[in-house]
Design an enzyme around this catalytic site. Structure first.
Site, PDB file in Angstrom:
ATOM      1  N   THR A   1       0.854  -1.190   0.000  1.00 29.96           N
ATOM      2  CA  THR A   1       0.000   0.000   0.000  1.00 29.96           C
ATOM      3  C   THR A   1       0.890   1.239   0.000  1.00 29.96           C
ATOM      4  OG1 THR A   1      -1.602  -1.284   1.255  1.00 29.96           O
ATOM      5  CG2 THR A   1      -1.949   1.090   1.169  1.00 29.96           C
TER       6      THR A   1
ATOM      7  N   GLU B   1      -5.425 -10.556   7.208  1.00 27.09           N
ATOM      8  CA  GLU B   1      -4.493 -11.459   7.900  1.00 27.09           C
ATOM      9  C   GLU B   1      -5.289 -12.603   8.519  1.00 27.09           C
ATOM     10  OE1 GLU B   1      -1.962  -9.335  10.618  1.00 27.09           O
ATOM     11  OE2 GLU B   1      -1.287  -7.993   9.023  1.00 27.09           O
TER      12      GLU B   1
ATOM     13  N   LYS C   1      -7.439   1.637  -2.768  1.00 30.69           N
ATOM     14  CA  LYS C   1      -6.950   0.919  -1.577  1.00 30.69           C
ATOM     15  C   LYS C   1      -7.134   1.774  -0.318  1.00 30.69           C
ATOM     16  CE  LYS C   1      -5.142  -1.923   1.141  1.00 30.69           C
ATOM     17  NZ  LYS C   1      -5.914  -3.071   1.579  1.00 30.69           N
TER      18      LYS C   1
ATOM     19  N   ASN D   1     -10.017   1.095   2.787  1.00 32.75           N
ATOM     20  CA  ASN D   1      -9.659   0.886   4.189  1.00 32.75           C
ATOM     21  C   ASN D   1     -10.176   2.007   5.088  1.00 32.75           C
ATOM     22  OD1 ASN D   1      -8.581  -1.612   4.114  1.00 32.75           O
ATOM     23  ND2 ASN D   1      -6.433  -1.001   4.259  1.00 32.75           N
TER      24      ASN D   1
ATOM     25  N   CYS E   1      -2.937  -2.419   8.929  1.00 31.04           N
ATOM     26  CA  CYS E   1      -3.328  -1.543   7.811  1.00 31.04           C
ATOM     27  C   CYS E   1      -4.233  -0.359   8.148  1.00 31.04           C
ATOM     28  CB  CYS E   1      -3.970  -2.401   6.720  1.00 31.04           C
ATOM     29  SG  CYS E   1      -2.757  -3.507   5.959  1.00 31.04           S
TER      30      CYS E   1
ATOM     31  N   ASP F   1      -3.226   3.367   7.029  1.00 33.06           N
ATOM     32  CA  ASP F   1      -3.820   3.764   5.746  1.00 33.06           C
ATOM     33  C   ASP F   1      -4.720   4.996   5.903  1.00 33.06           C
ATOM     34  OD1 ASP F   1      -2.424   1.575   4.904  1.00 33.06           O
ATOM     35  OD2 ASP F   1      -4.137   0.454   4.126  1.00 33.06           O
TER      36      ASP F   1
HETATM   37  N1  NAD Z   1      -1.100  -7.468   6.098  1.00 34.17           N
HETATM   38  C1  NAD Z   1      -2.184  -7.172   5.422  1.00 34.17           C
HETATM   39  O1  NAD Z   1      -3.293  -7.572   5.784  1.00 34.17           O
HETATM   40  C2  NAD Z   1      -2.097  -6.343   4.153  1.00 34.17           C
HETATM   41  C3  NAD Z   1      -3.219  -6.276   3.317  1.00 34.17           C
HETATM   42  C4  NAD Z   1      -3.137  -5.490   2.161  1.00 34.17           C
HETATM   43  C5  NAD Z   1      -1.994  -4.765   1.877  1.00 34.17           C
HETATM   44  N2  NAD Z   1      -0.936  -4.835   2.740  1.00 34.17           N
HETATM   45  C6  NAD Z   1       0.261  -4.045   2.401  1.00 34.17           C
HETATM   46  O2  NAD Z   1       1.233  -4.913   1.818  1.00 34.17           O
HETATM   47  C7  NAD Z   1       2.561  -4.581   2.260  1.00 34.17           C
HETATM   48  C8  NAD Z   1       3.199  -5.767   2.944  1.00 34.17           C
HETATM   49  O3  NAD Z   1       2.410  -6.133   4.062  1.00 34.17           O
HETATM   50  P1  NAD Z   1       2.659  -7.485   4.877  1.00 34.17           P
HETATM   51  O4  NAD Z   1       1.652  -7.526   5.975  1.00 34.17           O
HETATM   52  O5  NAD Z   1       2.767  -8.619   3.937  1.00 34.17           O
HETATM   53  O6  NAD Z   1       4.096  -7.146   5.470  1.00 34.17           O
HETATM   54  P2  NAD Z   1       5.033  -8.023   6.453  1.00 34.17           P
HETATM   55  O7  NAD Z   1       5.656  -7.040   7.345  1.00 34.17           O
HETATM   56  O8  NAD Z   1       4.223  -9.156   7.022  1.00 34.17           O
HETATM   57  O9  NAD Z   1       6.115  -8.648   5.471  1.00 34.17           O
HETATM   58  C9  NAD Z   1       7.021  -7.878   4.743  1.00 34.17           C
HETATM   59  C10 NAD Z   1       8.161  -8.760   4.259  1.00 34.17           C
HETATM   60  O10 NAD Z   1       9.022  -7.947   3.454  1.00 34.17           O
HETATM   61  C11 NAD Z   1      10.387  -8.265   3.781  1.00 34.17           C
HETATM   62  N3  NAD Z   1      11.207  -7.119   3.403  1.00 34.17           N
HETATM   63  C12 NAD Z   1      11.378  -5.942   4.044  1.00 34.17           C
HETATM   64  N4  NAD Z   1      12.207  -5.131   3.349  1.00 34.17           N
HETATM   65  C13 NAD Z   1      12.571  -5.812   2.236  1.00 34.17           C
HETATM   66  C14 NAD Z   1      13.409  -5.528   1.123  1.00 34.17           C
HETATM   67  N5  NAD Z   1      14.010  -4.347   1.005  1.00 34.17           N
HETATM   68  N6  NAD Z   1      13.567  -6.475   0.184  1.00 34.17           N
HETATM   69  C15 NAD Z   1      12.940  -7.685   0.292  1.00 34.17           C
HETATM   70  N7  NAD Z   1      12.138  -7.999   1.307  1.00 34.17           N
HETATM   71  C16 NAD Z   1      11.947  -7.082   2.273  1.00 34.17           C
HETATM   72  C17 NAD Z   1      10.324  -8.565   5.261  1.00 34.17           C
HETATM   73  O11 NAD Z   1      11.463  -9.296   5.692  1.00 34.17           O
HETATM   74  C18 NAD Z   1       9.016  -9.359   5.356  1.00 34.17           C
HETATM   75  O12 NAD Z   1       9.238 -10.725   5.090  1.00 34.17           O
HETATM   76  C19 NAD Z   1       2.379  -3.336   3.129  1.00 34.17           C
HETATM   77  O13 NAD Z   1       2.539  -2.197   2.334  1.00 34.17           O
HETATM   78  C20 NAD Z   1       0.952  -3.434   3.599  1.00 34.17           C
HETATM   79  O14 NAD Z   1       0.404  -2.169   3.891  1.00 34.17           O
HETATM   80  C21 NAD Z   1      -0.943  -5.622   3.858  1.00 34.17           C
END
Ligand code: NAD
Length: 392
Positions: A122, A149, A201, A205, A257, A261
């Site tokens: 996001t 999640e 997005k 949210n 989020c 957001d």
């Molecule tokens: N969690 C949710 O429910 C959800 C839903 C929709 C959108 N999002 C968005 O998606 C994105 C990721 O969310 P998430 O919950 O999966 O995050 P998370 O924190 O669970 O996972 C992020 C991953 O990225 C890795 N990472 C960090 N920096 C990195 C880099 N430079 N290169 C490679 N890997 C790297 C971390 O080690 C980790 O494994 C965010 O922007 C979030 O807002 C999350």
């Protein structure tokens, strides 16, 4: 690896892990992460996040899935690069910290001259456009991710919609890959510009946060006037335009989020007049004040916090509302103890974490629970919760 489409997924959290498994059913997927333990887990067919469907897919399905820490290996030969790295809200700049997304896009542009880069993280409205301008390319697009999640893969197998910020052939091909991996038939698919897709997005949210805040403020009123919030909510929601569901009072909206957001959308308004978006952000803080004041006025010696997670079934407690209530109560000098089976340390921000449920319930004078649990059946007279419908 075969001559199937090669997809590199960067980041193996909820979003990256779910998409990798979904796409690895029909394509060659390589996950790139900076966390060696996560890479090892994926290589050993383990999930990096708690998610029943992901675990089942890893155990039972034929997936072409591997992982690496090496970006050259990851980007070489990729047809698509999916970006799923964190974008935490940075209060010092008043916007998301997009540094992980920005560096991934730069690397992908440098190390691969053909791949379409799809940002699933996001990001602020307009961010993809500025990346396109900086890199002088239309190979970077945004596609919002709507998963929750705890049911991350399920939400991608049965998506509410697929939105892709591009009308180019490669953007359409990416949407086709998501559809191919899904189990739902006839998925509503929208191709719009990336800037509008980013807005979708944040507005989706923020709308959800608004609904949570609305029913929480209804509940605050009921609490102040000793009214039956359940009766009021049931009556209000029988209007089909309002609808049932997503109306269960809580200590505030939370999780990774919604808090960040809503703040990012507010920051995006800058010079555009608004009152509602600010109110949604402020309302969540007011709600935590209301809950904390209810407890503080009872003048308890020890307050027990049952679970730090936001929702039943969650495996993490990023930005959970109960922590905000805890901070307010501790600031008044009231002793706090915590029961959180998924947390293995002895102290949580200086407060004792009690492993035994019996000990926890006996030392706590009042027990706060954002969501009710059968664990608390014996101590109902100590319990303070606003969970009316027993659902998330
Ligand atoms: N969690 C949710 O429910 C959800 C839903 C929709 C959108 N999002 C968005 O998606 C994105 C990721 O969310 P998430 O919950 O999966 O995050 P998370 O924190 O669970 O996972 C992020 C991953 O990225 C890795 N990472 C960090 N920096 C990195 C880099 N430079 N290169 C490679 N890997 C790297 C971390 O080690 C980790 O494994 C965010 O922007 C979030 O807002 C999350």
């Amino acid at each position: 690896m075969t001559n199937k489409t090669k997809i590199t997924v960067v980041g193996s959290g909820y979003v990256g892990m779910s998409l990798s498994v979904l796409l690895a059913q029909h394509n060659d997927v390589v996950v790139l992460d900076v966390d060696a333990s996560r890479v090892e887990k994926i290589i050993n067919r383990q999930s990096t996040v708690a998610d029943a469907e992901i675990e089942a897919f890893l155990a039972d399905k034929e997936l072409s899935l591997t992982a690496t820490l090496d970006k050259r290996v990851a980007y070489s030969g990729a047809d698509f690069v999916v970006v799923a790295t964190p974008t935490d809200y940075d209060p010092s700049t008043n916007r998301f910290d997009t540094s992980t997304v920005d560096s991934v896009v730069s690397d992908a542009m440098e190390l691969n001259t053909d791949a379409l880069v799809i940002i699933k993280s996001t990001i602020p409205v307009g961010h993809t456009k500025s990346l396109q301008e900086n890199h002088k390319t239309n190979r970077v697009i945004f596609s919002p991710e709507f998963l929750r999640e705890g049911q991350a893969l399920k939400d991608n197998l049965y998506p509410s919609r697929i939105i892709v910020g591009s009308q180019l052939t490669a953007g359409i091909a990416f949407a086709d890959l998501l559809v191919e991996g899904a189990e739902k038939k006839d998925i509503e698919t929208l191709f719009i510009r990336s800037t509008e897709a980013e807005a979708v997005k944040l507005y989706a949210n923020t709308y959800l946060a608004m609904r949570v805040s609305f029913f929480n403020e209804l509940d605050s009123y009921a609490l102040a006037h000793e009214l039956d919030a359940k009766g009021i909510i049931n009556g209000v929601c029988l209007d089909e335009r309002i609808g049932k569901g997503y109306n269960n009072p809580s200590f505030g909206y939370g999780g990774y989020c919604l808090p960040k957001d809503t703040k990012q959308l507010l920051a995006n308004y800058e010079n555009v007049p608004q009152a509602l978006i600010q109110a949604i952000v402020s309302s969540n803080s007011t709600r935590k004040d209301v809950i904390a004041d209810e407890i503080i006025k009872k003048n308890p010696e020890v307050v027990g916090f049952y679970r730090l997670v936001m929702k039943e079934g969650s495996d993490n407690f990023r930005s959970s509302a109960i922590q905000g209530v805890m901070k307010r109560i501790k600031a008044k000098g009231i002793k706090v103890v915590v029961y959180e089976p998924s947390f293995n340390e002895a102290l949580f921000y200086g407060s004792k974490v009690i492993k035994s449920l019996d000990e926890f319930t006996s030392v706590s004078e009042i027990i706060l629970a954002n969501r009710y649990s059968e664990d608390l059946i014996e101590v109902k007279e100590k319990l303070f919760s606003r969970d009316i419908f027993g659902e998330n």
